[in-house]
Design a protein around this motif. Structure first.
Motif, PDB file in Angstrom:
ATOM      1  N   GLY A   1     -36.216  51.437 -21.044  1.00  0.00           N
ATOM      2  CA  GLY A   1     -34.934  51.307 -21.242  1.00  0.00           C
ATOM      3  C   GLY A   1     -33.734  50.803 -20.180  1.00  0.00           C
TER       4      GLY A   1
ATOM      5  N   ASP B   1     -29.373  41.725 -28.046  1.00  0.00           N
ATOM      6  CA  ASP B   1     -29.570  40.881 -26.800  1.00  0.00           C
ATOM      7  C   ASP B   1     -29.587  41.590 -25.718  1.00  0.00           C
ATOM      8  OD1 ASP B   1     -26.903  41.295 -27.026  1.00  0.00           O
ATOM      9  OD2 ASP B   1     -26.327  39.022 -26.797  1.00  0.00           O
ATOM     10  N   ARG B   2     -28.981  42.931 -25.247  1.00  0.00           N
ATOM     11  CA  ARG B   2     -28.954  43.409 -24.315  1.00  0.00           C
ATOM     12  C   ARG B   2     -30.277  44.251 -23.803  1.00  0.00           C
ATOM     13  NH1 ARG B   2     -24.165  40.993 -21.880  1.00  0.00           N
ATOM     14  NH2 ARG B   2     -23.808  39.918 -23.786  1.00  0.00           N
ATOM     15  N   LEU B   3     -31.199  44.125 -24.594  1.00  0.00           N
ATOM     16  CA  LEU B   3     -32.383  44.987 -24.441  1.00  0.00           C
ATOM     17  C   LEU B   3     -33.353  44.207 -23.727  1.00  0.00           C
ATOM     18  CD1 LEU B   3     -32.879  46.853 -27.883  1.00  0.00           C
ATOM     19  CD2 LEU B   3     -31.228  47.492 -25.797  1.00  0.00           C
TER      20      LEU B   3
ATOM     21  N   SER C   1     -21.249  43.797 -24.511  1.00  0.00           N
ATOM     22  CA  SER C   1     -21.104  44.218 -25.837  1.00  0.00           C
ATOM     23  C   SER C   1     -22.371  44.753 -26.328  1.00  0.00           C
ATOM     24  CB  SER C   1     -20.634  43.374 -26.666  1.00  0.00           C
ATOM     25  OG  SER C   1     -20.700  43.800 -27.993  1.00  0.00           O
ATOM     26  N   PRO C   2     -22.722  45.984 -26.802  1.00  0.00           N
ATOM     27  CA  PRO C   2     -23.991  46.578 -27.227  1.00  0.00           C
ATOM     28  C   PRO C   2     -24.719  45.690 -28.346  1.00  0.00           C
ATOM     29  CG  PRO C   2     -22.397  48.468 -27.375  1.00  0.00           C
ATOM     30  CD  PRO C   2     -21.242  47.098 -26.963  1.00  0.00           C
ATOM     31  N   GLY C   3     -25.892  45.493 -28.037  1.00  0.00           N
ATOM     32  CA  GLY C   3     -26.527  44.581 -29.256  1.00  0.00           C
ATOM     33  C   GLY C   3     -28.064  44.442 -28.728  1.00  0.00           C
TER      34      GLY C   3
ATOM     35  N   SER D   1     -25.554  45.378 -19.328  1.00  0.00           N
ATOM     36  CA  SER D   1     -24.153  45.722 -19.505  1.00  0.00           C
ATOM     37  C   SER D   1     -23.576  44.499 -20.459  1.00  0.00           C
ATOM     38  CB  SER D   1     -23.219  45.425 -18.081  1.00  0.00           C
ATOM     39  OG  SER D   1     -23.435  43.918 -17.694  1.00  0.00           O
TER      40      SER D   1
ATOM     41  N   GLY E   1     -35.653  51.078 -30.702  1.00  0.00           N
ATOM     42  CA  GLY E   1     -35.308  50.048 -29.435  1.00  0.00           C
ATOM     43  C   GLY E   1     -36.212  50.430 -28.131  1.00  0.00           C
TER      44      GLY E   1
ATOM     45  N   GLU F   1     -29.455  44.894 -13.768  1.00  0.00           N
ATOM     46  CA  GLU F   1     -30.099  46.268 -14.343  1.00  0.00           C
ATOM     47  C   GLU F   1     -31.378  46.519 -13.537  1.00  0.00           C
ATOM     48  OE1 GLU F   1     -31.147  43.947 -18.002  1.00  0.00           O
ATOM     49  OE2 GLU F   1     -29.506  44.003 -16.602  1.00  0.00           O
TER      50      GLU F   1
ATOM     51  N   ILE G   1     -31.049  48.719 -20.024  1.00  0.00           N
ATOM     52  CA  ILE G   1     -30.079  48.088 -20.746  1.00  0.00           C
ATOM     53  C   ILE G   1     -28.941  47.100 -19.916  1.00  0.00           C
ATOM     54  CG2 ILE G   1     -28.513  48.242 -22.632  1.00  0.00           C
ATOM     55  CD1 ILE G   1     -31.409  49.449 -23.321  1.00  0.00           C
TER      56      ILE G   1
END
Length: 286
Positions: free
Chosen positions: A196, A206-208, A202-204, A200, A224, A255, A198
């Motif tokens: 995990g 494409d951030r994973l 906007s959550p979505g 930085s 997820g 990250e 993740i």
């Protein structure tokens, strides 16, 4: 070392910790907001960062820094996140790509003029050593501005997954992290430990992190990626056993360095070196 400042309150904090008479003069870079503002400020496109937006505001802050003992203005930073950090050709989203490119064109033209005016205004107060702007997603556009002396494009060295969605360049992925298979809940599904990491923004989705090798794995929309486990499903899962590794690409560059102390460098299949991250050097910024 140069400190970023966008408010006299930050100067007050520095002086409260170590007064000017007890320290060398500190180098200061003014952080100027690069966002696009329209409709009298009611429309804001970009990040919420610095309160300094106009050439007049930048010059006023430069004068405030210059009049206070113990500080020296040496640079200006104007980072256009809405251009450098937003995909202009996101996968499977052509309409969004058109909208983003239109926005970036407008924002880029506005910023080029304003950034030059900011630099001119601040230069009347201080001799600038550098003007920093842009990022990996805007190298060509930002570097073409005469007012800019350096472009910060470090993330592109890793080519994380978000950079797959830019038209201006095509990179080759250079950084991966691995997670071991620890559970096999079904013939077509494995669960790896952790994963995990993740990014930085906007959550979505494409951030994973993106499962990359073996090919053909995908995370489950209902779960997820997680700090404890990440279930993955796909034909490749049938050939994985307990202890096998699944390799991921991170979405953004930061990250990985937030989670590990070292980056291992390889040439083909040979481990050729180790490089400490800032976390590995005992520095964290959170």
């Amino acid at each position: 070392m140069t400190l970023m400042v966008d408010s006299p309150a930050q100067l007050d904090l520095i002086d409260a910790v170590v007064p000017a008479v007890h320290r060398p003069r500190l180098r200061i870079c003014l952080d100027v907001d690069a966002s696009l503002r329209a409709a009298g400020g009611r429309v804001h496109v970009g990040v919420r960062r610095s309160p300094v937006h106009s050439p007049t505001e930048a010059a006023a802050l430069a004068r405030e820094v210059a009049r206070r003992p113990g500080f020296l203005v040496v640079g200006v930073m104007v980072y256009e996140a809405q251009i450098a950090g937003v995909q202009d050709a996101p996968a499977h989203r052509p309409v969004r790509g058109l909208v983003v490119r239109r926005m970036q064109g407008i924002a880029g033209r506005e910023l080029a003029g304003r950034r030059a005016a900011v630099v001119a205004a601040v230069s009347e107060v201080a001799d600038l050593e550098f003007v920093n702007g842009g990022g990996t997603g805007s190298v060509e556009r930002t570097a073409a501005e005469a007012a800019v002396t350096e472009v910060a494009a470090g993330s592109g060295l890793y080519n994380p997954a978000l950079f797959d969605g830019y038209r201006a360049f095509t990179g080759r992925p250079a950084t991966f992290f691995a997670a071991p298979v620890v559970r096999i809940p079904a013939p077509d599904t494995v669960a790896v430990a952790g994963g995990g990491w993740i990014a930085s923004g906007s959550p979505g989705a494409d951030r994973l992190p993106l499962p990359t090798y073996p090919a053909g794995l995908r995370w489950l929309p209902a779960e997820g990626v997680g700090e404890v486990q990440t279930p993955l499903r796909g034909p490749a899962a049938e050939h994985l056993g307990i202890g096998d590794r699944v390799w991921f690409r991170h979405a953004k560059a930061g990250e990985v360095c937030e989670h590990v102390n070292e980056l291992h460098t390889l040439a083909d299949d040979e481990l050729i070196g180790r490089l400490p991250t800032y976390r590995g050097e005992g520095r964290t910024f959170g």
